[in-house]
Write a protein that holds these residues in place. Sequence first.
Motif, mmCIF file in Angstrom:
data_model
loop_
_atom_site.group_PDB
_atom_site.id
_atom_site.type_symbol
_atom_site.label_atom_id
_atom_site.label_comp_id
_atom_site.label_asym_id
_atom_site.label_seq_id
_atom_site.Cartn_x
_atom_site.Cartn_y
_atom_site.Cartn_z
ATOM 1 N N VAL A 73 0.986 -1.296 -0.090
ATOM 2 C CA VAL A 73 0.015 0.002 -0.032
ATOM 3 C C VAL A 73 0.887 1.162 0.063
ATOM 4 C CG1 VAL A 73 -1.656 1.434 1.487
ATOM 5 C CG2 VAL A 73 -2.088 -1.014 1.116
ATOM 6 N N ILE A 74 1.988 1.090 0.685
ATOM 7 C CA ILE A 74 2.876 2.199 0.890
ATOM 8 C C ILE A 74 3.506 2.567 -0.529
ATOM 9 C CG2 ILE A 74 4.967 2.978 1.863
ATOM 10 C CD1 ILE A 74 4.280 1.499 4.298
ATOM 11 N N THR A 75 3.877 1.527 -1.291
ATOM 12 C CA THR A 75 4.432 1.621 -2.484
ATOM 13 C C THR A 75 3.532 2.506 -3.477
ATOM 14 O OG1 THR A 75 6.101 -0.177 -2.111
ATOM 15 C CG2 THR A 75 5.550 0.708 -4.273
ATOM 16 N N ASP A 76 2.227 1.747 -3.349
ATOM 17 C CA ASP A 76 1.199 2.401 -4.240
ATOM 18 C C ASP A 76 1.022 3.859 -3.944
ATOM 19 O OD1 ASP A 76 0.898 -0.028 -5.538
ATOM 20 O OD2 ASP A 76 -0.943 -0.420 -4.625
ATOM 21 N N PHE A 77 0.876 4.181 -2.838
ATOM 22 C CA PHE A 77 0.781 5.455 -2.410
ATOM 23 C C PHE A 77 1.838 6.567 -2.931
ATOM 24 C CE2 PHE A 77 0.947 8.995 0.675
ATOM 25 C CZ PHE A 77 -0.245 10.082 0.301
ATOM 26 N N ALA A 78 3.039 6.150 -2.863
ATOM 27 C CA ALA A 78 4.461 7.026 -3.060
ATOM 28 C C ALA A 78 4.236 6.957 -4.688
ATOM 29 C CB ALA A 78 5.718 6.002 -2.579
ATOM 30 N N LYS A 79 3.855 6.171 -5.291
ATOM 31 C CA LYS A 79 3.625 6.284 -6.907
ATOM 32 C C LYS A 79 2.485 7.118 -7.261
ATOM 33 C CE LYS A 79 5.262 1.436 -8.161
ATOM 34 N NZ LYS A 79 4.801 0.127 -8.325
ATOM 35 N N TYR A 80 1.516 7.242 -6.656
ATOM 36 C CA TYR A 80 0.318 7.683 -6.767
ATOM 37 C C TYR A 80 0.874 9.299 -6.865
ATOM 38 C CZ TYR A 80 -3.497 10.916 -5.238
ATOM 39 O OH TYR A 80 -4.277 11.950 -5.106
ATOM 40 N N LEU A 81 1.799 9.674 -5.875
ATOM 41 C CA LEU A 81 2.118 10.995 -5.517
ATOM 42 C C LEU A 81 2.738 11.543 -6.747
ATOM 43 C CD1 LEU A 81 3.152 11.012 -1.710
ATOM 44 C CD2 LEU A 81 1.079 11.677 -2.934
ATOM 45 N N MET B 1 -4.081 17.861 -2.188
ATOM 46 C CA MET B 1 -3.975 16.682 -3.184
ATOM 47 C C MET B 1 -4.444 16.828 -4.546
ATOM 48 S SD MET B 1 -2.509 14.335 -1.218
ATOM 49 C CE MET B 1 -2.610 12.601 -1.564
ATOM 50 N N GLN B 2 -5.729 17.481 -4.624
ATOM 51 C CA GLN B 2 -6.657 17.623 -5.825
ATOM 52 C C GLN B 2 -5.569 18.471 -6.535
ATOM 53 O OE1 GLN B 2 -10.131 16.222 -6.747
ATOM 54 N NE2 GLN B 2 -8.684 16.688 -8.328
ATOM 55 N N ILE B 3 -5.251 19.513 -6.191
ATOM 56 C CA ILE B 3 -4.425 20.545 -7.055
ATOM 57 C C ILE B 3 -3.418 19.959 -7.410
ATOM 58 C CG2 ILE B 3 -3.246 22.909 -6.449
ATOM 59 C CD1 ILE B 3 -5.330 23.886 -4.623
ATOM 60 N N MET B 4 -2.434 19.250 -6.845
ATOM 61 C CA MET B 4 -1.400 18.549 -7.184
ATOM 62 C C MET B 4 -1.757 17.562 -8.267
ATOM 63 S SD MET B 4 1.083 19.741 -5.471
ATOM 64 C CE MET B 4 2.415 18.806 -5.609
ATOM 65 N N GLU B 5 -2.824 16.996 -8.207
ATOM 66 C CA GLU B 5 -3.259 16.018 -9.377
ATOM 67 C C GLU B 5 -3.542 17.019 -10.618
ATOM 68 O OE1 GLU B 5 -5.958 12.833 -8.792
ATOM 69 O OE2 GLU B 5 -6.011 13.128 -6.703
ATOM 70 N N TRP B 6 -4.191 17.923 -10.375
ATOM 71 C CA TRP B 6 -4.786 18.745 -11.777
ATOM 72 C C TRP B 6 -3.320 19.392 -12.358
ATOM 73 C CZ3 TRP B 6 -8.520 22.119 -8.421
ATOM 74 C CH2 TRP B 6 -9.916 21.444 -8.246
ATOM 75 N N ALA B 36 -11.256 24.832 -8.223
ATOM 76 C CA ALA B 36 -11.405 24.514 -6.747
ATOM 77 C C ALA B 36 -12.564 25.021 -6.181
ATOM 78 C CB ALA B 36 -10.265 25.092 -5.902
ATOM 79 N N GLU B 37 -13.185 25.824 -6.731
ATOM 80 C CA GLU B 37 -14.756 26.333 -5.979
ATOM 81 C C GLU B 37 -14.356 26.673 -4.552
ATOM 82 O OE1 GLU B 37 -18.335 24.865 -7.941
ATOM 83 O OE2 GLU B 37 -17.087 23.415 -8.055
ATOM 84 N N LEU B 38 -13.073 27.511 -4.138
ATOM 85 C CA LEU B 38 -12.753 27.930 -3.114
ATOM 86 C C LEU B 38 -12.805 29.408 -3.102
ATOM 87 C CD1 LEU B 38 -10.887 24.932 -1.522
ATOM 88 C CD2 LEU B 38 -12.886 25.753 -0.662
ATOM 89 N N SER B 44 -5.367 31.356 -2.516
ATOM 90 C CA SER B 44 -3.938 32.041 -2.272
ATOM 91 C C SER B 44 -3.130 31.647 -1.340
ATOM 92 C CB SER B 44 -4.356 33.890 -2.105
ATOM 93 O OG SER B 44 -2.989 34.367 -1.935
ATOM 94 N N THR B 45 -3.743 31.503 0.089
ATOM 95 C CA THR B 45 -3.270 30.959 1.187
ATOM 96 C C THR B 45 -2.461 29.402 0.824
ATOM 97 O OG1 THR B 45 -4.483 32.010 2.531
ATOM 98 C CG2 THR B 45 -3.179 30.457 3.584
ATOM 99 N N TYR B 46 -3.256 28.534 0.265
ATOM 100 C CA TYR B 46 -2.971 27.182 -0.293
ATOM 101 C C TYR B 46 -1.726 27.254 -1.160
ATOM 102 C CZ TYR B 46 -7.182 24.666 1.218
ATOM 103 O OH TYR B 46 -8.257 24.194 1.840
ATOM 104 N N LEU B 47 -1.738 27.937 -2.005
ATOM 105 C CA LEU B 47 -0.690 28.024 -2.958
ATOM 106 C C LEU B 47 0.533 28.428 -2.369
ATOM 107 C CD1 LEU B 47 -2.674 29.126 -6.316
ATOM 108 C CD2 LEU B 47 -2.141 26.681 -5.665
ATOM 109 N N SER B 48 0.423 29.482 -1.642
ATOM 110 C CA SER B 48 1.546 30.363 -1.091
ATOM 111 C C SER B 48 2.208 29.337 -0.110
ATOM 112 C CB SER B 48 1.086 31.540 -0.403
ATOM 113 O OG SER B 48 2.133 31.708 0.691
ATOM 114 N N ASN B 49 1.507 28.452 0.736
ATOM 115 C CA ASN B 49 1.931 27.544 1.695
ATOM 116 C C ASN B 49 2.556 26.275 1.013
ATOM 117 O OD1 ASN B 49 -0.839 27.479 3.915
ATOM 118 N ND2 ASN B 49 1.203 28.837 3.816
#
Lengths: 82, 82
Positions: A73-81, B1-6, B36-38, B44-49
């Motif tokens: 699971v950890i490997t899968d999660f790392a890959k997902y990132l 996480m969602q933003i990172m995916e996008w 993001a609909e926020l 702005s805070t998210y992205l800056s952090n």
Amino acid sequence: MQIMEWLREPEKNFPPHKTIKHFNDGVCATYIQEKAELSQSTISTYLSNMEKCGLLIMTRHGKWSYFKRNEAVITDFAKYLL
Amino acid sequence: MQIMEWLREPEKNFPPHKTIKHFNDGVCATYIQEKAELSQSTISTYLSNMEKCGLLIMTRHGKWSYFKRNEAVITDFAKYLL
DNA sequence: TGCAAATATCTAAAATTATCGATATGAGTG
DNA sequence: CACTCATATCGATAATTTTAGATATTTGCA
């Protein structure tokens, strides 16, 4: 995160268990609790949540609960990132 | 996480910018906010952090702030989990 | 220079999480 | 089967996080 790190190398971070000598199933909850210096209930909840979400594998040995990392699971999660 | 995916696939998740056609420096904050609909301040805070902690790389283009993933840091983090 | 657009910062509330003590449950042992 | 150790669950509170509105700052442009 800290617990996950510790469990990466159980032999280096925890004493051997009094009755079970190997670390095949990981480390018993009490040792993790002592090392973490958090209350028993807190650690129990942590470990249980981590097991429910798949990060840890729990094995009961008599009255002890052993926990080890779920590497798949950890490997899968790392890959997902990535 | 969602933003990172996008931000993994900017072309697929965001419209092209009106003045800057490429996605070399990522996506401008407004588009991320709309998707993001926020609120503006929240995003702005998210992205800056996220930039401060190294996950994102920010580039200013005039009055726009562009954000893209910091793949080196992400890769390191993914490895650290293993 | 003055206005408008984009972003940043400040402050505060609502929501969630972390954590514990008390108590309950499960398991081994005399 | 009573007792004790290990773990689990419950209920409550403190701490943190999420999120937004108001306001400030930055930048391009008429």
